[in-house]
Design a protein around this motif. Sequence first.
Motif, mmCIF file in Angstrom:
data_model
loop_
_atom_site.group_PDB
_atom_site.id
_atom_site.type_symbol
_atom_site.label_atom_id
_atom_site.label_comp_id
_atom_site.label_asym_id
_atom_site.label_seq_id
_atom_site.Cartn_x
_atom_site.Cartn_y
_atom_site.Cartn_z
ATOM 1 N N ILE A 47 0.830 -1.202 0.000
ATOM 2 C CA ILE A 47 0.000 0.000 0.000
ATOM 3 C C ILE A 47 0.868 1.256 0.000
ATOM 4 O O ILE A 47 0.527 2.257 -0.640
ATOM 5 N N ALA A 48 1.997 1.224 0.687
ATOM 6 C CA ALA A 48 2.878 2.393 0.759
ATOM 7 C C ALA A 48 3.333 2.833 -0.627
ATOM 8 O O ALA A 48 3.366 4.034 -0.920
ATOM 9 N N TYR A 49 3.672 1.890 -1.487
ATOM 10 C CA TYR A 49 4.102 2.243 -2.842
ATOM 11 C C TYR A 49 2.967 2.873 -3.638
ATOM 12 O O TYR A 49 3.160 3.851 -4.363
ATOM 13 N N ILE A 50 1.770 2.332 -3.492
ATOM 14 C CA ILE A 50 0.602 2.879 -4.194
ATOM 15 C C ILE A 50 0.292 4.279 -3.675
ATOM 16 O O ILE A 50 0.072 5.218 -4.453
ATOM 17 N N ALA A 51 0.278 4.440 -2.351
ATOM 18 C CA ALA A 51 -0.022 5.736 -1.751
ATOM 19 C C ALA A 51 0.999 6.786 -2.178
ATOM 20 O O ALA A 51 0.637 7.926 -2.493
ATOM 21 N N GLU A 52 2.252 6.412 -2.208
ATOM 22 C CA GLU A 52 3.299 7.352 -2.616
ATOM 23 C C GLU A 52 3.124 7.773 -4.069
ATOM 24 O O GLU A 52 3.231 8.955 -4.401
ATOM 25 N N ALA A 53 2.815 6.817 -4.928
ATOM 26 C CA ALA A 53 2.618 7.127 -6.352
ATOM 27 C C ALA A 53 1.432 8.069 -6.557
ATOM 28 O O ALA A 53 1.438 8.899 -7.472
ATOM 29 N N MET A 54 0.418 7.938 -5.689
ATOM 30 C CA MET A 54 -0.778 8.773 -5.796
ATOM 31 C C MET A 54 -0.650 10.070 -4.991
ATOM 32 O O MET A 54 -1.538 10.914 -5.037
ATOM 33 N N ASN A 55 0.458 10.214 -4.254
ATOM 34 C CA ASN A 55 0.655 11.340 -3.340
ATOM 35 C C ASN A 55 -0.547 11.468 -2.394
ATOM 36 O O ASN A 55 -1.080 12.543 -2.161
ATOM 37 N N HIS A 56 -0.976 10.329 -1.889
ATOM 38 C CA HIS A 56 -2.124 10.231 -0.986
ATOM 39 C C HIS A 56 -1.693 9.347 0.179
ATOM 40 O O HIS A 56 -1.453 8.161 -0.007
ATOM 41 N N HIS A 57 -1.558 9.931 1.342
ATOM 42 C CA HIS A 57 -0.934 9.231 2.455
ATOM 43 C C HIS A 57 -1.902 9.090 3.635
ATOM 44 O O HIS A 57 -2.022 10.006 4.453
ATOM 45 N N PRO A 58 -2.576 7.950 3.723
ATOM 46 C CA PRO A 58 -3.509 7.740 4.836
ATOM 47 C C PRO A 58 -2.748 7.468 6.133
ATOM 48 O O PRO A 58 -1.570 7.124 6.116
ATOM 49 N N MET A 59 -3.445 7.623 7.231
ATOM 50 C CA MET A 59 -2.876 7.199 8.513
ATOM 51 C C MET A 59 -3.000 5.681 8.562
ATOM 52 O O MET A 59 -4.056 5.130 8.219
ATOM 53 N N ILE A 60 -1.935 5.014 8.920
ATOM 54 C CA ILE A 60 -1.912 3.558 8.972
ATOM 55 C C ILE A 60 -1.466 3.125 10.361
ATOM 56 O O ILE A 60 -0.428 3.568 10.847
ATOM 57 N N ALA A 61 -2.261 2.257 10.973
ATOM 58 C CA ALA A 61 -1.896 1.691 12.269
ATOM 59 C C ALA A 61 -1.761 0.182 12.107
ATOM 60 O O ALA A 61 -2.624 -0.467 11.521
#
Length: 71
Positions: A47-61
Amino acid sequence: MGSKLTAEEVKAKLSGLAGWTVEEGKWLVRKYRFPAFADSIAFVNRIAYIAEAMNHHPMIAIDYRMVTFRR
């Protein structure tokens, strides 16, 4: 930037998305449970790679086998 959705609009949009909820009236939340801690970490890494590519960074616990996303 668009205007905020009403609570009713959010509820209607989430009705078609399995597993997503609203917490505290403001957070979109999804929880995933995995068979092992390593599976949780591997999922978050993907998910981190996808979020970074989309410049969309959710909070992850990460809590052992449970991964929670908040946005």
